[in-house]
Design an enzyme around this catalytic site. Structure first.
Site, PDB file in Angstrom:
ATOM      1  N   GLU A  15      36.815  -7.508  19.786  1.00 53.97           N
ATOM      2  CA  GLU A  15      36.854  -6.557  20.902  1.00 53.97           C
ATOM      3  C   GLU A  15      38.279  -6.235  21.347  1.00 53.97           C
ATOM      4  OE1 GLU A  15      34.838  -9.190  20.794  1.00 53.97           O
ATOM      5  OE2 GLU A  15      32.786  -8.412  20.938  1.00 53.97           O
ATOM      6  N   MET A  20      61.835 -12.860  17.120  1.00 49.48           N
ATOM      7  CA  MET A  20      62.457 -12.655  18.421  1.00 49.48           C
ATOM      8  C   MET A  20      62.610 -13.981  19.171  1.00 49.48           C
ATOM      9  SD  MET A  20      63.943 -10.539  20.248  1.00 49.48           S
ATOM     10  CE  MET A  20      63.594  -8.794  20.362  1.00 49.48           C
ATOM     11  N   PHE A  26      23.271 -16.870  30.233  1.00 46.52           N
ATOM     12  CA  PHE A  26      23.885 -16.784  28.913  1.00 46.52           C
ATOM     13  C   PHE A  26      24.752 -15.531  28.817  1.00 46.52           C
ATOM     14  CE2 PHE A  26      23.569 -15.323  24.420  1.00 46.52           C
ATOM     15  CZ  PHE A  26      24.380 -16.308  23.882  1.00 46.52           C
ATOM     16  N   GLN A  27      25.960 -15.710  28.372  1.00 48.75           N
ATOM     17  CA  GLN A  27      26.932 -14.620  28.202  1.00 48.75           C
ATOM     18  C   GLN A  27      27.213 -13.864  29.495  1.00 48.75           C
ATOM     19  OE1 GLN A  27      25.817 -12.341  24.653  1.00 48.75           O
ATOM     20  NE2 GLN A  27      27.047 -13.782  23.463  1.00 48.75           N
ATOM     21  N   LYS A  41      22.079  -5.191  31.864  1.00 52.09           N
ATOM     22  CA  LYS A  41      21.146  -4.814  30.804  1.00 52.09           C
ATOM     23  C   LYS A  41      19.884  -4.152  31.363  1.00 52.09           C
ATOM     24  CE  LYS A  41      19.015  -6.463  26.576  1.00 52.09           C
ATOM     25  NZ  LYS A  41      18.968  -7.532  25.573  1.00 52.09           N
TER      26      LYS A  41
HETATM   27  C1  LIG Z   1      50.372 -12.374  22.532  1.00 48.97           C
HETATM   28  C2  LIG Z   1      51.797 -12.774  22.579  1.00 48.97           C
HETATM   29  N1  LIG Z   1      52.134 -14.071  22.375  1.00 48.97           N
HETATM   30  C3  LIG Z   1      53.442 -14.435  22.398  1.00 48.97           C
HETATM   31  C4  LIG Z   1      54.424 -13.539  22.626  1.00 48.97           C
HETATM   32  C5  LIG Z   1      55.889 -13.962  22.683  1.00 48.97           C
HETATM   33  N2  LIG Z   1      56.625 -13.321  21.566  1.00 48.97           N
HETATM   34  C6  LIG Z   1      57.355 -12.207  21.729  1.00 48.97           C
HETATM   35  S1  LIG Z   1      58.057 -11.684  20.309  1.00 48.97           S
HETATM   36  C7  LIG Z   1      57.423 -12.976  19.449  1.00 48.97           C
HETATM   37  C8  LIG Z   1      57.691 -13.114  17.996  1.00 48.97           C
HETATM   38  C9  LIG Z   1      57.122 -12.025  17.183  1.00 48.97           C
HETATM   39  O1  LIG Z   1      57.214 -12.390  15.831  1.00 48.97           O
HETATM   40  P1  LIG Z   1      56.921 -11.376  14.691  1.00 48.97           P
HETATM   41  O2  LIG Z   1      55.637 -10.678  14.906  1.00 48.97           O
HETATM   42  O3  LIG Z   1      57.029 -12.086  13.384  1.00 48.97           O
HETATM   43  O4  LIG Z   1      58.055 -10.287  14.849  1.00 48.97           O
HETATM   44  P2  LIG Z   1      59.635 -10.389  14.675  1.00 48.97           P
HETATM   45  O5  LIG Z   1      60.217 -10.728  16.005  1.00 48.97           O
HETATM   46  O6  LIG Z   1      59.907 -11.452  13.652  1.00 48.97           O
HETATM   47  O7  LIG Z   1      60.017  -9.039  14.217  1.00 48.97           O
HETATM   48  C10 LIG Z   1      56.675 -13.806  20.291  1.00 48.97           C
HETATM   49  C11 LIG Z   1      56.015 -15.041  19.860  1.00 48.97           C
HETATM   50  C12 LIG Z   1      54.018 -12.199  22.853  1.00 48.97           C
HETATM   51  N3  LIG Z   1      54.901 -11.236  23.104  1.00 48.97           N
HETATM   52  N4  LIG Z   1      52.712 -11.852  22.793  1.00 48.97           N
END
Ligand SMILES: Cc1ncc(C[n+]2csc(CCOP(=O)(O)OP(=O)(O)O)c2C)c(N)n1
Lengths: 174, 591
Positions: free
Chosen positions: B60, B490, B122-123, B172
């Site tokens: 979803e 990042m 439920f749900q 529902k």
């Molecule tokens: C749902 C979620 N969890 C954690 C983060 C924290 N976060 C920001 S950038 C990042 C790394 C992203 O890694 P990747 O997709 O490999 O991209 P890159 O930075 O290597 O280009 C994380 C863990 C986030 N923004 N969103």
């Protein structure tokens, strides 16, 4: 930090109070007191909110409240130009020696004795928050057993009414 | 629609479920993204006979990001429909995302029967309660007669004023009940009256302030994209010679290729974009909200600037930064009003500020401080090179959708955008896993002729790549690019810079999963690029495939970092252009 009194007209719809309280919680604003009740129009409820905040934040609070779809109108009621009331019930320790003093005190504040027992008296008082606080201060030495206060409710002085015009102009939007 | 039985002439008795579908049809909705389940099942039956396309997702969260992608790309309301409880809670991230970025989304969720509400059935989940702070509005529908009005109102609220997500939760038994069908003629929301036109006096004051400025700059935000104000912005900026900085959410709304374009501001903005906001004496703020990723340390932000702020949401005005001229209104309409005054005053002393020196100064900064990265002739592939090549391959016609992380920032920096809605990303919430489903939704929105290219990170991709199956099943030919650096890049960059290179839980094996096998498993062509030499030829092959989804993997240098960078919480004056600069600064401060 100043106390500001906001009078808020809302549509009488499920969840309105949660939305308002939730907005305060989510944005880390503090509600000092909150009183809600119906108005003469069954579709409209009126909230009186007392918030302790700076003017800048007050503006933001009002704007955020205004974004809630069921909020119809908000006005700030200036303390000097409005009638503000709270209701207070206070149970004070009292014995034969102190009872009459306490009753006298209540009289001074035009409060009512609503319950008497062997060792306590319950006083009902209504008034502006300052007056109620003063009364509590004087009662304190006798021993306050329990007390409860409603939130502030308020109306502007004079003939003006905030419901004028705002009263469910069920307005065509689309 | 098979419809209900007719009773009296002119009246039609339908089920609540049929009313849901008829409402969507009445609103002109042609596609919904969804996933069935117990409580919403009644609505899936009339769907079989409806004039609606239903896209069956795999999670979803995918449905709501697709609805967002669709809305981003088209400006129309994106619709998703899911069942109660766990399905509805799977929407939470997408609702919060749409709320932050002002994306018009209508989410319809099933709920347990009215008699069971509150019983921990439920749900069952209190979905209106859970989503209250992350939707523009929501409603638990309490009676079948209310369905049509609730959906019509939700749709109206989602798209008008400051757009946003609205959720309608329907029990529902309400879906199963019958009612006499009636489409409400109008929406009755007495407390909801967005201001569309700007105040005439403020419009004049704004123009006067602009005329007096020496170093004015337009701080253009995502609100311009939401309002579809590309043309008005262009006319306004060129008419007065105002340089334009476009935020992450506004990339493209003013073409990067235009001489007045100064680039992106903020934490990873272009050097000139960041500096323009620091040096300006007048911020003409259009549909932007002084987000902390733009301002850096607020007290050091744009210290010399007076502020004009145009926003459809009055609460944004003055929220973070005091304003000299506030204008509440739809930014497209307000720009029209500003232009009208300029037209009327054509013979009068011009409102154009005397800013030639300033424009020259900004042009020099752009020239002297380009984005810096080095691509060795042979060997390791730099992510920036890969992203530039993606743009060269799919060109200016394509829509680009990104995930969150380094690849997002490189995509925002290195691709020259030329129109609003050409760049789609999760700015406010920064939602990893956004790209794959959002790109699918965007592609559904823009249709066959416009390529949609997702540029994702290897971390992000693994959060929602199950939606590849959705793309395959529904024949939605998106180009999925994965910038695979084997890290949560990042986060790694921050650990490198601010935690002494102590890398904690950021490595993702570059070959697990094997993305080529993954493409194979989904039955789509997969291409891997490992070196610079392979780049053009491989992309050319991928580009030829336009009738099915494609997966392209770039194996890139894991050490590459995003610059410029304003360290979190620092002043924008301290923008760093390279890692060397950062190390020199650390050394100078004795750390
Ligand atoms: C749902 C979620 N969890 C954690 C983060 C924290 N976060 C920001 S950038 C990042 C790394 C992203 O890694 P990747 O997709 O490999 O991209 P890159 O930075 O290597 O280009 C994380 C863990 C986030 N923004 N969103």
């Amino acid at each position: 930090m100043d106390r500001h009194t906001l009078s808020v007209l809302v549509e009488n719809k499920p969840g309105v109070l949660t939305r308002i309280a939730g907005m305060f919680a989510r944005r880390n604003y503090n509600i000092h007191s909150l009183a809600v009740g119906p108005t003469d129009d069954p579709r409209v409820s009126r909230l009186t909110l007392v918030v302790g905040t700076e003017a800048v934040q007050l503006e933001q609070i009002v704007k955020q409240l205004n974004k809630l779809v069921h909020v119809l109108k908000i006005v700030e009621l200036d303390a000097g130009e409005s009638v503000q009331r709270e209701l207070q019930l206070v149970k004070v320790a009292a014995d034969a020696a102190t009872r009459s003093q306490i009753i006298e005190l209540a009289d001074v504040f035009r409060a009512k004795i609503v319950d008497v027992d062997h060792d306590s008296i319950t006083i009902e008082a209504a008034g502006n928050p300052g007056k109620l606080e003063a009364m509590i201060e004087l009662l304190e030495p006798y021993g306050i057993r329990e007390m409860v206060r409603s939130g502030t409710i308020a109306l502007a002085r004079g003939t003006k009414s905030i419901t004028d015009g705002a009263k469910l102009r069920m307005q065509r939007v689309v | 629609m098979s419809g209900g039985k007719h009773t009296a002439p002119g009246t039609q008795v339908v089920t609540g479920a049929q009313a849901v579908i008829k409402s969507l049809e009445a609103l002109g909705v042609d596609v919904v993204f969804g996933y069935p389940g117990g409580a919403i099942m009644p609505a899936y039956d009339p769907l079989l006979d409806a004039e609606l396309t239903h896209v069956l997702v795999r999670h979803e969260q995918g449905a709501i990001h697709m609805a967002e992608g669709y809305a981003h790309a088209t400006g129309e309301v994106g619709v998703c429909i899911v069942t109660s409880g766990p399905a509805a809670t799977n929407l939470v991230t997408g609702l919060a995302d749409a709320h932050m970025d002002s994306i018009p989304v209508l989410a319809i969720t099933g709920q347990v029967a009215r008699s069971a509400i509150g019983s921990d059935a439920f749900q069952e989940a209190d979905v209106t309660g859970i989503t209250m702070p992350i939707t523009k509005h929501n409603e638990l529908v309490q009676s079948p007669e209310r369905i049509a009005a609730a959906i019509k109102e939700a749709y109206h609220v989602a798209r008008s004023g400051r757009p946003g997500p609205v959720l309608v939760d329907i029990p529902k038994d309400v879906l199963n009940a019958t009612l006499v069908w009636e489409w409400p003629e109008r929406v009755d929301l007495p407390g909801y009256r967005p201001t569309v036109r700007g105040h005439g006096k403020m419009i004049r004051e704004a123009l006067q302030l602009i005329a007096q400025a020496q170093r004015p700059v337009i701080y253009a935000g995502g609100g311009l994209v939401r309002a579809g104000a590309d043309e008005e912005l262009h006319a306004f900026a060129t008419r007065l010679g105002l340089p334009v900085v476009t935020t992450l959410m506004a990339r493209g709304v003013f073409p990067d290729t235009h001489e007045l374009a100064v680039g992106m501001p903020g934490m990873h903005g272009h050097y000139a974009g960041v500096k323009a906001l620091q040096q300006t004496d007048l911020l003409v703020t259009l549909g932007a909200r002084f987000d902390d990723r733009v301002t850096g340390s607020l007290e050091h932000f744009a210290p010399h600037a007076k502020v004009i702020h145009v926003d459809v949401d009055p609460a944004e005005i003055g929220k973070n930064r005091a304003v000299d001229v506030p204008i509440v209104g739809d930014v497209k309409v307000v720009l029209g009003q500003l232009l009208k005054v300029l037209d009327d005053k054509a013979d009068d002393a011009s409102f154009a500020p005397d800013a030639a020196d300033w424009r020259r100064h900004l042009a020099e900064m752009k020239r002297d401080h380009p984005l810096r990265f080095e691509q060795p002739e042979t060997g390791v592939l730099k992510p920036q090179t890969a992203i530039r090549a993606v743009h060269e391959t799919w060109g200016d016609e394509a829509v680009y959708v990104s995930g969150v992380g380094q690849h997002q920032m490189w995509s925002a920096q290195h691709i020259p955008y030329t129109r609003g809605r050409q760049w789609i990303n999760s700015g406010g919430l920064g939602t990893m896993g956004f790209a794959v489903p959002a790109a699918i939704g965007a592609k559904v929105g823009v249709g066959r002729d416009t390529p949609v290219v997702a540029i994702d990170g290897d971390g992000c991709f693994q959060m929602t790549f199950q939606e590849l199956a959705t793309a395959v099943q529904h024949d939605i030919p998106v180009v999925f690019c994965v910038v695979n650096n084997g890290y949560l890049g990042m986060v790694r960059q921050w650990q490198h810079l601010f935690y002494d290179d102590r890398l904690s839980q950021v490595a993702l094996p570059q070959d697990c999963p094997d993305l080529m096998k993954l493409a194979d498993a989904y039955g789509i062509p997969g291409f891997r690029v490992q070196t610079v030499d392979e780049l053009d030829a491989t992309l050319a092959k991928a580009h030829e495939i336009t009738d099915q989804p494609v997966l392209v993997e770039f194996r890139v240098d894991p050490d590459e970092m995003v610059f410029p960078m304003v360290p979190s919480g620092a002043s924008n004056d301290e923008v760093l252009e390279s890692a060397d600069e950062w190390r020199a600064r650390l050394a100078a401060s004795g750390q």
